[in-house]
Design a protein around this motif. Structure first.
Motif, short mmCIF file in Angstrom:
data_model
loop_
_atom_site.label_atom_id
_atom_site.label_comp_id
_atom_site.label_asym_id
_atom_site.label_seq_id
_atom_site.Cartn_x
_atom_site.Cartn_y
_atom_site.Cartn_z
N MET A 1 38.52 45.61 34.09
CA MET A 1 39.52 46.13 35.02
C MET A 1 39.11 45.80 36.45
O MET A 1 37.92 45.57 36.72
CB MET A 1 39.69 47.64 34.85
CG MET A 1 38.44 48.47 35.09
SD MET A 1 38.70 50.21 34.79
CE MET A 1 39.88 50.59 36.08
N THR A 3 37.94 45.87 40.34
CA THR A 3 36.86 46.64 40.96
C THR A 3 37.20 46.96 42.40
O THR A 3 37.53 46.08 43.19
CB THR A 3 35.55 45.84 40.92
OG1 THR A 3 35.21 45.53 39.56
CG2 THR A 3 34.41 46.62 41.55
N ASP A 32 39.19 41.00 37.83
CA ASP A 32 38.15 40.78 36.82
C ASP A 32 37.59 39.36 36.97
O ASP A 32 38.30 38.45 37.41
CB ASP A 32 38.73 40.95 35.41
CG ASP A 32 39.11 42.38 35.10
OD1 ASP A 32 38.53 43.29 35.73
OD2 ASP A 32 39.99 42.59 34.24
#
Length: 338
Positions: A1, A3, A32
């Motif tokens: 997922m 960041t 990602d």
């Protein structure tokens, strides 16, 4: 997922000493990792006085554009990897700037070997004594300064990471080492590293006379991190065939083009056959590994010490950088990000 990350960018070009308003902390979302990419979580990033020139204009590299991430070295942990050269958990170093996380295809990223980084040699040293400051000390002194046993080596800004390393290497070569610093505490620190003598420039008054008093037979090697009036005073104290190594010019970094002090005592170069040369350490790239191996051995044996000035939290990066020009730091200034 994706960041969530933070980064500092250049908000405006400094005039004179940098100010907090010249920098801006931004929230960024990184995708990602893609094919062959890795995600790195920053543990430490450096704040470097030599970066000052690029904030205002071209230096030895191009000016940093307004809105771009502030450059620096970092040490971090690989948190995700689609690159066969890197595993999750690898500790690495690279040049990603004042960021909490970075995406990379692996180019320019080095894995830190636990066989080297243990005991006295902490991983953060990869961006300090074994990074650009230490390598500048090593090549600047040994290749340009060419110290010989019993030479007198005078160092400005000697309590900084470059100066302190230069002084210790010069001592290993059998030289008399004199360090110039800006406080009693910093001078005491240098004597603890084995410096033979120190000069507190805030108390010295006439620097030319003070240098002559401390180095009565003259100076063989002057390692210059400051420039300006201090360099002029050193020139007048050089022995014949003396060598001046220009590593930095911190007294000039915050001056405008029409305010630069420069040097005045040029005649001394003729009468005393002096040599003055600057360096950009990246010119020595092919020798980095050998130099790092030598310094790592000195650290593990206790011959070479290093000091880190660590601030907690990426939110304080800009303030830590501004503080460099107020003489706040003792040793390599780092930000502990995570």
């Amino acid at each position: 997922m994706p960041t969530n990350t933070k980064r500092w960018v250049l908000a405006s070009r400094p005039e004179g000493k940098p100010k907090l308003e010249n920098f801006r902390l931004e929230d960024v979302t990184l995708p990602d990792p893609g094919e062959h990419e890795i995600l790195i979580r920053t543990e430490f990033h450096s704040v470097d006085p030599g970066m000052r020139g690029r904030l205002s204009g071209d230096s030895y590299t191009a000016a940093l554009p307004v809105g771009e991430t502030i450059d620096s070295a970092m040490v971090g942990i690989v948190e995700a990897s689609n690159n066969e050269k890197f595993r999750i958990g690898d500790r690495v170093t690279g040049g990603f700037g004042w960021v909490s996380h970075a995406l990379s295809n692996g180019r320019g990223v080095q894995i830190l070997s636990p066989e080297i980084y243990h005991g006295r040699l902490r991983p953060s040293a990869a961006i300090g004594v074994l990074g650009i400051p230490g390598l500048t000390s090593y090549f600047g002194l040994l290749d340009l300064g060419k110290p010989k046993e019993s030479d007198t080596v005078l160092i400005s800004s000697a309590a900084g990471p470059v100066g302190a390393t230069v002084g210790q290497i010069a001592r290993m070569k059998g030289c008399k080492v004199v360090g110039i610093a800006g406080s009693k505490a910093k001078c005491d620190y240098l004597r603890g590293l084995g410096f033979d003598a120190t000069i507190n420039y805030h108390e010295a008054g006439d620097m030319r006379a003070t240098m002559k008093n401390v180095c009565p037979e003259g100076v063989d090697v002057y390692f210059d991190n400051v420039g300006g009036a201090m360099l002029d005073a050193a020139i007048l104290n050089m022995k014949e065939h003396g060598r001046i190594v220009v590593s930095g010019q911190v007294s000039e970094y915050n001056r405008g083009p029409d305010e630069l002090v420069g040097i005045r005592n040029v005649t001394r170069f003729i009468t005393h056959r002096l040599r003055m040369e600057g360096l950009v350490v990246f010119d020595y790239f092919k020798g980095f590994r050998d130099a790092q191996a030598a310094m790592a051995a000195w650290i593990h044996s206790g011959q070479l010490q290093y000091t880190e000035d660590i601030s907690e939290g990426i939110e304080g990066s800009a303030a830590a950088f501004v503080g460099l020009f107020e003489g706040e730091n003792l040793g390599r200034r780092l930000i502990k990000v995570s």
